[in-house]
Design a protein around this motif. Structure first.
Motif, PDB file in Angstrom:
ATOM      1  N   LEU A 236     -18.337 -11.608  35.685  1.00 13.95           N
ATOM      2  CA  LEU A 236     -17.446 -10.659  35.813  1.00 13.95           C
ATOM      3  C   LEU A 236     -16.656 -10.574  37.089  1.00 13.95           C
ATOM      4  O   LEU A 236     -17.394 -10.743  38.218  1.00 13.95           O
ATOM      5  N   ALA A 237     -15.279 -10.832  37.268  1.00 12.09           N
ATOM      6  CA  ALA A 237     -14.528 -10.632  38.488  1.00 12.09           C
ATOM      7  C   ALA A 237     -14.891  -9.551  39.425  1.00 12.09           C
ATOM      8  O   ALA A 237     -15.103  -8.402  38.601  1.00 12.09           O
ATOM      9  N   THR A 238     -15.100  -9.614  40.560  1.00 12.35           N
ATOM     10  CA  THR A 238     -15.585  -8.355  41.218  1.00 12.35           C
ATOM     11  C   THR A 238     -14.328  -7.793  41.751  1.00 12.35           C
ATOM     12  O   THR A 238     -14.510  -6.511  42.430  1.00 12.35           O
ATOM     13  N   GLY A 239     -13.288  -8.129  41.545  1.00 12.84           N
ATOM     14  CA  GLY A 239     -11.942  -7.335  41.884  1.00 12.84           C
ATOM     15  C   GLY A 239     -10.638  -8.176  41.605  1.00 12.84           C
ATOM     16  O   GLY A 239     -10.734  -9.092  41.152  1.00 12.84           O
ATOM     17  N   PRO A 240      -9.426  -7.518  41.770  1.00 11.31           N
ATOM     18  CA  PRO A 240      -8.331  -8.271  41.502  1.00 11.31           C
ATOM     19  C   PRO A 240      -8.059  -9.477  41.972  1.00 11.31           C
ATOM     20  O   PRO A 240      -7.290 -10.257  41.774  1.00 11.31           O
ATOM     21  N   THR A 241      -8.675  -9.579  43.102  1.00  6.66           N
ATOM     22  CA  THR A 241      -8.516 -10.883  44.084  1.00  6.66           C
ATOM     23  C   THR A 241      -9.643 -12.126  43.870  1.00  6.66           C
ATOM     24  O   THR A 241      -9.401 -12.951  44.285  1.00  6.66           O
ATOM     25  N   ASP A 242     -10.539 -11.711  42.983  1.00  7.12           N
ATOM     26  CA  ASP A 242     -11.559 -12.562  42.451  1.00  7.12           C
ATOM     27  C   ASP A 242     -10.881 -13.628  41.393  1.00  7.12           C
ATOM     28  O   ASP A 242     -10.767 -13.132  40.407  1.00  7.12           O
ATOM     29  N   LYS A 243     -10.764 -14.739  41.732  1.00  8.70           N
ATOM     30  CA  LYS A 243     -10.240 -15.777  40.735  1.00  8.70           C
ATOM     31  C   LYS A 243     -11.239 -16.476  40.098  1.00  8.70           C
ATOM     32  O   LYS A 243     -10.874 -17.290  39.066  1.00  8.70           O
ATOM     33  N   GLU A 244     -12.428 -16.320  40.397  1.00  6.90           N
ATOM     34  CA  GLU A 244     -13.626 -17.271  39.783  1.00  6.90           C
ATOM     35  C   GLU A 244     -14.156 -16.310  38.636  1.00  6.90           C
ATOM     36  O   GLU A 244     -15.008 -16.911  37.810  1.00  6.90           O
ATOM     37  N   GLY A 245     -13.711 -15.071  38.283  1.00  8.09           N
ATOM     38  CA  GLY A 245     -14.458 -14.419  37.297  1.00  8.09           C
ATOM     39  C   GLY A 245     -13.883 -15.040  35.989  1.00  8.09           C
ATOM     40  O   GLY A 245     -12.753 -15.432  35.702  1.00  8.09           O
ATOM     41  N   ASP A 246     -14.792 -14.836  35.033  1.00 11.24           N
ATOM     42  CA  ASP A 246     -14.411 -15.440  33.396  1.00 11.24           C
ATOM     43  C   ASP A 246     -14.070 -13.880  32.854  1.00 11.24           C
ATOM     44  O   ASP A 246     -13.232 -14.075  31.931  1.00 11.24           O
ATOM     45  N   GLY A 247     -14.441 -12.935  33.407  1.00 10.64           N
ATOM     46  CA  GLY A 247     -14.184 -11.635  32.575  1.00 10.64           C
ATOM     47  C   GLY A 247     -13.665 -10.522  33.667  1.00 10.64           C
ATOM     48  O   GLY A 247     -13.738 -11.029  34.873  1.00 10.64           O
ATOM     49  N   PHE A 248     -12.901  -9.799  33.422  1.00  2.35           N
ATOM     50  CA  PHE A 248     -12.343  -8.928  34.264  1.00  2.35           C
ATOM     51  C   PHE A 248     -12.067  -7.531  33.674  1.00  2.35           C
ATOM     52  O   PHE A 248     -12.056  -7.314  32.395  1.00  2.35           O
ATOM     53  N   TYR A 249     -12.231  -6.622  34.662  1.00  2.12           N
ATOM     54  CA  TYR A 249     -11.683  -5.100  34.296  1.00  2.12           C
ATOM     55  C   TYR A 249     -10.192  -4.776  34.118  1.00  2.12           C
ATOM     56  O   TYR A 249      -9.473  -5.426  35.030  1.00  2.12           O
ATOM     57  N   GLN A 250      -9.583  -4.438  33.057  1.00  4.25           N
ATOM     58  CA  GLN A 250      -8.057  -3.966  33.165  1.00  4.25           C
ATOM     59  C   GLN A 250      -8.102  -2.600  33.138  1.00  4.25           C
ATOM     60  O   GLN A 250      -8.442  -1.817  32.112  1.00  4.25           O
ATOM     61  N   LYS A 251      -7.468  -2.163  34.244  1.00  3.40           N
ATOM     62  CA  LYS A 251      -7.611  -0.598  34.278  1.00  3.40           C
ATOM     63  C   LYS A 251      -6.047  -0.089  34.110  1.00  3.40           C
ATOM     64  O   LYS A 251      -5.982   0.993  33.407  1.00  3.40           O
ATOM     65  N   ARG A 252      -5.089  -0.820  34.279  1.00  2.10           N
ATOM     66  CA  ARG A 252      -3.867  -0.436  33.895  1.00  2.10           C
ATOM     67  C   ARG A 252      -3.520  -1.130  32.434  1.00  2.10           C
ATOM     68  O   ARG A 252      -4.192  -2.113  32.052  1.00  2.10           O
TER      69      ARG A 252
END
Length: 359
Positions: free
Chosen positions: A75-91
């Motif tokens: 899971l991406a650690t933040g918006p600048t982490d381009k290595e994550g396969d998953g991510f949090y979408q807050k907006r």
């Protein structure tokens, strides 16, 4: 190879289009078949009413895995982490349907954003179309986003503990809440932990909510030596950690009936206290088994029947020793907070009261 036509899933009064319906989201395991994108969407439609009990009118972040989840994915650690396969979408994601509602929330930094605010079963199904597996609702309603209506007690097993330890502590928590005149509703985390929710009147701040969680955690420590509220991992030992910081502004945990990115498509599942006590393996509660469990009704059907007074837990915060504890590292320095220094690295004469190193 011909592209698989889109499918359509009925969710409440709406039909939701699902593209790439045969995309594999979870691979098969020794206990579960593979799970496709269409199956995820159909699951959220099937559990629509109880899922909406957890999400309705709440600002909700999405945990998205657009290509599905596999062992080893991160899971991406933040918006600048381009290595994550998953991510949090807050907006709110682009392309949202016109029936999707939003609500403005304020982050600890003071920045604002508009998050999705689920109001009907079609919304979680549309989120599945966007690759969402897990929903992360705030403990507030859209009518008042600054005053929580929900206390969340996160029992997090540390290395050297097992699910039986979590169940023991959960029962102590149940008994303690009952003694304080409060009713807790339990669910599995979808992994090894247990979450306990208490509906409260929206009359207190996030800071009050966090202090109530600390006070309750300290009471559990007093009653059971296998419990800790230590923020630093090196101090927790082989105990169950009460993660009080999950009650901060912009801190969320997986909702009831969310899928989790783990083998076998496990579900964060509400249970009666007796069912929880008898549970041997939380992996038994997954996309394939939870719909059958719901045939006997949602175990949280009564969670909105009564909203409680937070005062008994705030009295524990005031009475029990220990004072303020550390906030998450992305938070601004908070009043009364101890130095943000790992205990093993702290030398008293080298740090001031604000946690700044003295050269």
């Amino acid at each position: 190879m011909a592209k698989t036509p889109a499918a359509h899933v009925q969710a409440g009064e709406r039909e939701v289009r699902i593209s790439s319906p045969d995309r594999v989201i979870y691979e098969a395991t020794d206990r579960t078949p593979e799970v496709t994108k269409l199956m995820v969407a159909e699951f959220f439609a099937t559990v629509g009413d109880p899922l909406m009990r957890a999400l309705r009118d709440r600002p909700t972040a999405l945990e998205r895995w657009p290509d599905g989840w596999r062992e080893g994915m991160k899971l991406a650690t933040g918006p600048t982490d381009k290595e994550g396969d998953g991510f949090y979408q807050k907006r709110t994601p682009k392309g949202a349907p016109d029936y999707l509602e939003e609500v403005e929330i304020t982050f600890p930094s003071g920045r604002k954003a508009r998050e999705i605010c689920p109001t009907e079963p079609a919304i979680p199904v549309w989120c599945a179309q966007m690759g969402a597996l897990t929903f992360h609702p705030w403990p507030v309603r859209s009518a008042d986003v600054d005053h929580p209506d929900e206390l969340r007690i996160d029992l997090d097993p540390q290395p050297g503990t097992d699910f039986a330890d979590v169940l023991r502590v959960a029962d102590v928590a149940r008994e303690t809440l009952e003694e304080l005149g409060l009713r807790g509703f339990a669910k599995t985390s979808g992994n090894r932990g247990v979450h306990i929710y208490v509906r409260i009147r929206p009359e207190w701040t996030f800071e009050d909510l966090r202090h109530a969680a600390i006070g309750f955690g300290r009471e559990l420590e007093r009653r059971d030596g296998g419990v800790t509220t230590a923020w630093w991992k090196e101090e927790r030992g082989e105990r169950i950690f009460v993660d009080f910081n999950q009650n901060n502004r912009d801190r969320t945990i997986a909702s009831a009936y969310s899928l989790r990115p783990k083998p076998g498509a496990p579900v964060s599942t509400p249970l009666t206290w007796d069912e929880l006590a008898d549970l041997k393996d939380p992996r038994e509660l997954n996309l394939f088994t939870v719909p059958d469990l719901l045939a006997d009704g949602d175990r949280w059907a009564q969670i909105d029947d009564e909203a409680y007074d937070l005062t008994p837990l705030l009295e524990l915060w005031e009475k029990l020793p220990g004072g303020e504890l550390n906030f998450p590292p992305d938070y601004p320095k908070m009043p009364g907070e101890p130095p943000r220094v790992q205990p093993s690295k702290k030398v008293a004469s080298h740090w001031d009261e604000e946690g700044n190193r003295i050269e």
